[in-house]
Every structure is written in structure tokens, then in C-alpha cells.
Design a protein around this motif. Structure first.
Motif, PDB file in Angstrom:
ATOM      1  N   ALA A 115       0.838  -1.207   0.000  1.00  0.00           N
ATOM      2  CA  ALA A 115       0.000   0.000   0.000  1.00  0.00           C
ATOM      3  C   ALA A 115       0.874   1.258   0.000  1.00  0.00           C
ATOM      4  CB  ALA A 115      -0.948   0.013   1.206  1.00  0.00           C
ATOM      5  N   ARG A 116       1.836   1.284  -0.924  1.00  0.00           N
ATOM      6  CA  ARG A 116       2.808   2.375  -0.916  1.00  0.00           C
ATOM      7  C   ARG A 116       3.293   2.645  -2.347  1.00  0.00           C
ATOM      8  NH1 ARG A 116       7.937   0.060  -1.406  1.00  0.00           N
ATOM      9  NH2 ARG A 116       7.949  -2.214  -1.133  1.00  0.00           N
ATOM     10  N   TYR A 117       3.973   3.784  -2.479  1.00  0.00           N
ATOM     11  CA  TYR A 117       4.645   4.097  -3.736  1.00  0.00           C
ATOM     12  C   TYR A 117       5.839   3.159  -3.890  1.00  0.00           C
ATOM     13  CZ  TYR A 117       1.981   8.367  -4.496  1.00  0.00           C
ATOM     14  OH  TYR A 117       0.965   9.253  -4.731  1.00  0.00           O
ATOM     15  N   VAL A 118       6.047   2.682  -5.108  1.00  0.00           N
ATOM     16  CA  VAL A 118       7.190   1.814  -5.399  1.00  0.00           C
ATOM     17  C   VAL A 118       7.972   2.428  -6.545  1.00  0.00           C
ATOM     18  CG1 VAL A 118       7.902  -0.443  -6.260  1.00  0.00           C
ATOM     19  CG2 VAL A 118       6.062  -0.280  -4.576  1.00  0.00           C
ATOM     20  N   HIS A 119       9.255   2.672  -6.300  1.00  0.00           N
ATOM     21  CA  HIS A 119      10.120   3.245  -7.324  1.00  0.00           C
ATOM     22  C   HIS A 119      11.305   2.320  -7.552  1.00  0.00           C
ATOM     23  CE1 HIS A 119      13.151   6.496  -8.700  1.00  0.00           C
ATOM     24  NE2 HIS A 119      12.525   5.981  -9.741  1.00  0.00           N
ATOM     25  N   VAL A 120      11.413   1.837  -8.788  1.00  0.00           N
ATOM     26  CA  VAL A 120      12.556   1.028  -9.178  1.00  0.00           C
ATOM     27  C   VAL A 120      13.325   1.836 -10.226  1.00  0.00           C
ATOM     28  CG1 VAL A 120      13.344  -1.162 -10.133  1.00  0.00           C
ATOM     29  CG2 VAL A 120      11.228  -1.087  -8.773  1.00  0.00           C
ATOM     30  N   PRO A 121      14.387   2.511  -9.841  1.00  0.00           N
ATOM     31  CA  PRO A 121      15.080   3.392 -10.793  1.00  0.00           C
ATOM     32  C   PRO A 121      15.769   2.640 -11.929  1.00  0.00           C
ATOM     33  CG  PRO A 121      16.269   3.284  -8.722  1.00  0.00           C
ATOM     34  CD  PRO A 121      14.981   2.582  -8.489  1.00  0.00           C
ATOM     35  N   ALA A 122      16.153   1.366 -11.687  1.00  0.00           N
ATOM     36  CA  ALA A 122      16.806   0.553 -12.718  1.00  0.00           C
ATOM     37  C   ALA A 122      16.860  -0.894 -12.227  1.00  0.00           C
ATOM     38  CB  ALA A 122      18.208   1.072 -13.021  1.00  0.00           C
ATOM     39  N   GLY A 123      17.182  -1.809 -13.148  1.00  0.00           N
ATOM     40  CA  GLY A 123      17.326  -3.207 -12.751  1.00  0.00           C
ATOM     41  C   GLY A 123      16.031  -3.885 -12.386  1.00  0.00           C
ATOM     42  N   VAL A 142     -11.562   6.599   0.163  1.00  0.00           N
ATOM     43  CA  VAL A 142     -11.536   7.356   1.423  1.00  0.00           C
ATOM     44  C   VAL A 142     -11.375   6.456   2.642  1.00  0.00           C
ATOM     45  CG1 VAL A 142     -12.870   9.303   0.520  1.00  0.00           C
ATOM     46  CG2 VAL A 142     -14.069   7.320   1.454  1.00  0.00           C
ATOM     47  N   ASP A 143     -11.676   5.149   2.479  1.00  0.00           N
ATOM     48  CA  ASP A 143     -11.541   4.212   3.590  1.00  0.00           C
ATOM     49  C   ASP A 143     -10.192   3.510   3.600  1.00  0.00           C
ATOM     50  OD1 ASP A 143     -14.176   4.697   4.500  1.00  0.00           O
ATOM     51  OD2 ASP A 143     -14.962   3.381   2.925  1.00  0.00           O
ATOM     52  N   GLY A 144      -9.320   3.895   2.674  1.00  0.00           N
ATOM     53  CA  GLY A 144      -7.999   3.289   2.627  1.00  0.00           C
ATOM     54  C   GLY A 144      -7.925   1.995   1.848  1.00  0.00           C
ATOM     55  N   GLN A 145      -9.006   1.601   1.178  1.00  0.00           N
ATOM     56  CA  GLN A 145      -8.996   0.401   0.354  1.00  0.00           C
ATOM     57  C   GLN A 145      -8.326   0.705  -0.986  1.00  0.00           C
ATOM     58  OE1 GLN A 145     -10.174  -2.675   1.413  1.00  0.00           O
ATOM     59  NE2 GLN A 145     -10.358  -1.605   3.378  1.00  0.00           N
ATOM     60  N   ILE A 146      -7.472  -0.208  -1.442  1.00  0.00           N
ATOM     61  CA  ILE A 146      -6.762   0.005  -2.707  1.00  0.00           C
ATOM     62  C   ILE A 146      -7.675  -0.409  -3.867  1.00  0.00           C
ATOM     63  CG2 ILE A 146      -4.729  -0.535  -4.077  1.00  0.00           C
ATOM     64  CD1 ILE A 146      -3.233  -1.103  -1.527  1.00  0.00           C
ATOM     65  N   LEU A 147      -7.984   0.526  -4.730  1.00  0.00           N
ATOM     66  CA  LEU A 147      -8.863   0.291  -5.867  1.00  0.00           C
ATOM     67  C   LEU A 147      -8.087  -0.163  -7.098  1.00  0.00           C
ATOM     68  CD1 LEU A 147     -11.076   3.506  -5.559  1.00  0.00           C
ATOM     69  CD2 LEU A 147     -11.450   1.267  -4.508  1.00  0.00           C
ATOM     70  N   GLY A 148      -6.869   0.335  -7.241  1.00  0.00           N
ATOM     71  CA  GLY A 148      -6.066   0.041  -8.426  1.00  0.00           C
ATOM     72  C   GLY A 148      -4.709   0.689  -8.282  1.00  0.00           C
ATOM     73  N   ASN A 149      -4.012   0.890  -9.403  1.00  0.00           N
ATOM     74  CA  ASN A 149      -2.726   1.575  -9.318  1.00  0.00           C
ATOM     75  C   ASN A 149      -2.437   2.368 -10.585  1.00  0.00           C
ATOM     76  OD1 ASN A 149      -1.980  -0.683 -10.982  1.00  0.00           O
ATOM     77  ND2 ASN A 149       0.149  -0.277 -10.452  1.00  0.00           N
ATOM     78  N   LEU A 150      -1.557   3.348 -10.425  1.00  0.00           N
ATOM     79  CA  LEU A 150      -1.071   4.163 -11.534  1.00  0.00           C
ATOM     80  C   LEU A 150       0.426   3.937 -11.620  1.00  0.00           C
ATOM     81  CD1 LEU A 150      -1.547   6.471 -13.657  1.00  0.00           C
ATOM     82  CD2 LEU A 150      -1.003   8.074 -11.800  1.00  0.00           C
ATOM     83  N   ALA A 151       0.935   3.756 -12.833  1.00  0.00           N
ATOM     84  CA  ALA A 151       2.362   3.485 -12.973  1.00  0.00           C
ATOM     85  C   ALA A 151       2.898   4.079 -14.270  1.00  0.00           C
ATOM     86  CB  ALA A 151       2.627   1.981 -12.942  1.00  0.00           C
ATOM     87  N   VAL A 152       4.174   4.453 -14.228  1.00  0.00           N
ATOM     88  CA  VAL A 152       4.924   4.791 -15.443  1.00  0.00           C
ATOM     89  C   VAL A 152       6.143   3.889 -15.472  1.00  0.00           C
ATOM     90  CG1 VAL A 152       4.141   7.179 -15.630  1.00  0.00           C
ATOM     91  CG2 VAL A 152       6.144   6.655 -14.229  1.00  0.00           C
ATOM     92  N   PHE A 153       6.646   3.584 -16.674  1.00  0.00           N
ATOM     93  CA  PHE A 153       7.775   2.678 -16.802  1.00  0.00           C
ATOM     94  C   PHE A 153       8.576   3.069 -18.035  1.00  0.00           C
ATOM     95  CE2 PHE A 153       3.697   0.903 -18.006  1.00  0.00           C
ATOM     96  CZ  PHE A 153       3.831   0.707 -19.379  1.00  0.00           C
ATOM     97  N   ASP A 154       9.859   2.660 -18.024  1.00  0.00           N
ATOM     98  CA  ASP A 154      10.726   3.117 -19.108  1.00  0.00           C
ATOM     99  C   ASP A 154      11.809   2.069 -19.379  1.00  0.00           C
ATOM    100  OD1 ASP A 154      11.517   4.814 -21.098  1.00  0.00           O
ATOM    101  OD2 ASP A 154      12.594   6.197 -19.780  1.00  0.00           O
ATOM    102  N   SER A 155      12.372   2.169 -20.576  1.00  0.00           N
ATOM    103  CA  SER A 155      13.488   1.296 -20.958  1.00  0.00           C
ATOM    104  C   SER A 155      14.830   1.891 -20.543  1.00  0.00           C
ATOM    105  CB  SER A 155      13.472   1.050 -22.474  1.00  0.00           C
ATOM    106  OG  SER A 155      13.528   2.286 -23.175  1.00  0.00           O
ATOM    107  N   ILE A 159      11.767  -3.121 -20.451  1.00  0.00           N
ATOM    108  CA  ILE A 159      11.500  -2.181 -19.363  1.00  0.00           C
ATOM    109  C   ILE A 159      12.485  -2.442 -18.225  1.00  0.00           C
ATOM    110  CG2 ILE A 159       9.801  -1.350 -17.707  1.00  0.00           C
ATOM    111  CD1 ILE A 159       9.193  -0.757 -20.680  1.00  0.00           C
ATOM    112  N   THR A 160      13.127  -1.385 -17.757  1.00  0.00           N
ATOM    113  CA  THR A 160      14.112  -1.539 -16.682  1.00  0.00           C
ATOM    114  C   THR A 160      13.814  -0.682 -15.458  1.00  0.00           C
ATOM    115  OG1 THR A 160      16.486  -1.560 -16.205  1.00  0.00           O
ATOM    116  CG2 THR A 160      15.652   0.274 -17.530  1.00  0.00           C
ATOM    117  N   SER A 161      12.910   0.316 -15.602  1.00  0.00           N
ATOM    118  CA  SER A 161      12.585   1.202 -14.470  1.00  0.00           C
ATOM    119  C   SER A 161      11.072   1.347 -14.333  1.00  0.00           C
ATOM    120  CB  SER A 161      13.229   2.582 -14.656  1.00  0.00           C
ATOM    121  OG  SER A 161      12.828   3.152 -15.892  1.00  0.00           O
TER     122      SER A 161
END
Length: 371
Positions: free
Chosen positions: A90-98, A124-137, A113-115
Motif C-alpha cells: 500500500a505504498r509508492y514503489v520506485h525502481v530506478p533501474a534493474g 476514502v476508507d484506505g482500500q486500494i482500488l487500483g494503481n497508476l504506474a509509469v515505466f521506461d526502458s 523495461i528496466t525502471s
């Protein structure tokens, strides 16, 4: 030129580009515009927004932008992917490479895709509905300004997803309500606290001969005969306070054709909890009244047509039920052994009123006559 100024300028340009690209969109069109503009502003190879499939570890893509093409609607299991870390933590996840080193079972690295940068979309109740992500080579180093932009639009995406879910629930509720009121053979009318018609079902339209659009907005009492109209207008507040009520009266169909009706009313709460709405189930009693009239004629025919003549006696009998039929009974019976001056008189009063009492009275008469 000050480098900090150029960096701020790039950040503001990216934010402005995303805002301009999504400002006029809602729903599915918003998600399409978001992934395209977010990916272009952050200069990534792709972006996606997903919604979690209920009670599963699967995601459905609401919009995905990859190498210049938009896609949506496909599902995938997020086990072993960076999305799993977003949901489970339930948090932001950042993978800068690898990326492939951390998630060897994920198919992203097979597409170059590497990053990755992903955020949970919460209600509003803290339930996770989905996710948003960006990714790159290419590697995606951590930049506070880009992360701030990403957070802003993750929150906007979560709000839009919540709104869409609320719309779906409302639509499902309305469909359920519509299926219930249309399935009944009785007429259904929903009114406000002044009996102005808000909704009707097809049965009521057929009953009155009006189209639905001809009924909406008019007062229910417009279709009532004078006595019923006066009753409703005089007792409006009391009926709403009572909650449930039943009344018989005459309604007028198209061209003022009257028909008898039984009306069951229930006061309903609006969104604020106040009883400002009333639901009416209306039963056309035309067939019932005809049947009761015929039953009354048959019942009257079972009573003595004339009183017997016995010297020295004045004999008369009459039964007038309070409803069309009832349980009152009398009979003059001449037994074979009776002399010309004797007579057996039977008088009965079945408890209750109406059809049930009448049926019991008819059985009692047949039994006495057989004896």
C-alpha cells in the motif's frame, strides 16, 4: 541561465501539459488522456492505470500507453510484478533501474523495461482500488519534482476511479429498483412530499392509459376522483408521518374513465434521511369489484325470496352486509313433519366480514339444507 530556474520551468511545463490534457475529460476518456500526457510529460516509454478485479490478485487495465499506442480492458495476474509491491505494501514503489533483477518473473523486462514508478489508488476508507504506474526502458532516477507531479495525478486518478465506482453502484441500484417495480403487475408510483410524480412503472401507465412522460411532474391527485383527492390533500402530512397506509378510492384514467383502486402507500427517506418521498402500489380493483358484485348477487339469491305465509304471523327477513358480501345469514325452513302453522327459522352471523365470512356462511347454509 540559472539551472534551478530551468528545472522549475520544466516541472511547471510538465504539470501544465498534464492538466491541459486531462482538464476536460472524465471517466474512461480521462484515463486515456492521463496515461498519454503523464508518459509524455515524464518522458517515459509508457504508463498505465488499473483497477483491481474483486476478490482476486488480478488487475484490469483502464488505460495503458506503450510506445505510442493506447490499450485497455485486458487483465493480468500481478503476482511477481512491481504492482504486487504497490498493492501488498500500500505504498509508492520506485525502481530506478534493474527491474528484471527484482522481479525476474515479470514480463516487463522482456519488453525492455528496466525502471518503474507506481502508486496505489485508494478510496476514502484506505482500500486500494487500483494503481497508476509509469515505466521506461531507460533508468528513472529519483526526482522530487517528478514524484510530486506523479503524486498529484495519482490522487486525481483515485478520485475519478471512486467516482466511476459510485456511478456503477448507483446504476446497479437503479437497475435493481427498475427490475423490481417493472416485474410487479401492480402499478407503482414514486412521488415527492406534495405527491408530485417522480417515477412510474409500465403497469401504472397501462392502468391509466398515459405515457410515462405524460405522468412525470404531475400530481398523483390529478388522477384521483374528488373524494380521494380531498382525502390525500387533507391528510398529506399525517400520511407521511404515519409511514405506511392503505386507502380505497377511485382513480381516473385517460378521458376521465374511472376505475376502483386499492392504494398502498409507504413514506420513503430521501438521501438526507427525511421522509420526503412516497412509494405507492396501486391495484386496479375493476375485476375484483365485478367478481364481488357477482358474488353478492349469488349470495342474495341464496336468501329466501319471500317469507312464508302462516296465519296469525307477520314474517319478514332482510340481510344487508356492510361489504358487498358478508357472513350474515337467515333462512326459513319447512320440515316435512312441520304442520301448516309451524316454521323453522335459522339465523347465523359468521365472525368477520368479506369473502371469507361469505364462503363459511354458504357452507353452513348447504349443511342445514342437507339436514
Amino acid at each position: 541561465v540559472d539551472g534551478h530556474f530551468l528545472h522549475s520551468l520544466d516541472e511547471e511545463s510538465a504539470l501544465l501539459a498534464i492538466m491541459e490534457g486531462t482538464a476536460t475529460e472524465t471517466g474512461e476518456a480521462f484515463f486515456d488522456a492521463l496515461v498519454v500526457n503523464l508518459s509524455q510529460a515524464l518522458k517515459t516509454k509508457g504508463a498505465l492505470i488499473t483497477e483491481r478485479v474483486a476478490r482476486s490478485r488480478r488487475l484490469k487495465t483502464l488505460a495503458a500507453w506503450f510506445e505510442g499506442e493506447i490499450d485497455h480492458g485486458y487483465e493480468y495476474d500481478f503476482t511477481g510484478t512491481p504492482c504486487e509491491s504497490v498493492f501488498d505494501g500500500a505504498r509508492y514503489v520506485h525502481v530506478p533501474a534493474g527491474l528484471h533483477d527484482l522481479y525476474p518473473d515479470s514480463k516487463e523486462h522482456r519488453e525492455g523495461i528496466t525502471s518503474y514508478l507506481g502508486a496505489p489508488l485508494m478510496d476514502v476508507d484506505g482500500q486500494i482500488l487500483g494503481n497508476l504506474a509509469v515505466f521506461d526502458s531507460q533508468p528513472m532516477p529519483e526526482k522530487a519534482q517528478e514524484l510530486a507531479i506523479f503524486r498529484i495525478f495519482a490522487a486525481r486518478a483515485a478520485a475519478e476511479l471512486q467516482r466511476l465506482r459510485a456511478e456503477r453502484l448507483l446504476r446497479a441500484s437503479e437497475q435493481k429498483y427498475r427490475s423490481i417495480v417493472e416485474a410487479t403487475n401492480e402499478g407503482y408510483v414514486l412521488t415527492d412530499d406534495q405527491f408530485a410524480i417522480l417515477d412510474v412503472n409500465n403497469a401504472f401507465c397501462q392502468m391509466t392509459g398515459f405515457e410515462r412522460n405524460e405522468l412525470l411532474g404531475r400530481g398523483l391527485d390529478d388522477f384521483c376522483a374528488s373524494e380521494l383527492r380531498l382525502f390525500l390533500r387533507s391528510n398529506c402530512q399525517e400520511l407521511m408521518a404515519e409511514g405506511n397506509f392503505e386507502v380505497k378510492g377511485t382513480l381516473n384514467a385517460r378521458d376521465h374513465q374511472p376505475f376502483p383502486a386499492l392504494i398502498h402507500g409507504s413514506a420513503l427517506p430521501d438521501k438526507s434521511g427525511r421522509r420526503n418521498l412516497t412509494g405507492f402500489f396501486v391495484t386496479d380493483l375493476t375485476t375484483t369489484e365485478k367478481s364481488l358484485t357477482l358474488a353478492a348477487e349469488i349470495q342474495q339469491s341464496m336468501l329466501p325470496a319471500a317469507a312464508p305465509q302462516i296465519g296469525g304471523l307477520d314474517i319478514a327477513g332482510r340481510s344487508q352486509p356492510c361489504e358487498k358480501v358478508g357472513g350474515d345469514y337467515f333462512d326459513f325452513i319447512r320440515m316435512p313433519q312441520d304442520s301448516a302453522s309451524s316454521l323453522t327459522v335459522a339465523v347465523g352471523d359468521v365472525s368477520g366480514h368479506g369473502v371469507d365470512a361469505a364462503l363459511l356462511m354458504t357452507s353452513a347454509r348447504a349443511y342445514l339444507r342437507m339436514r
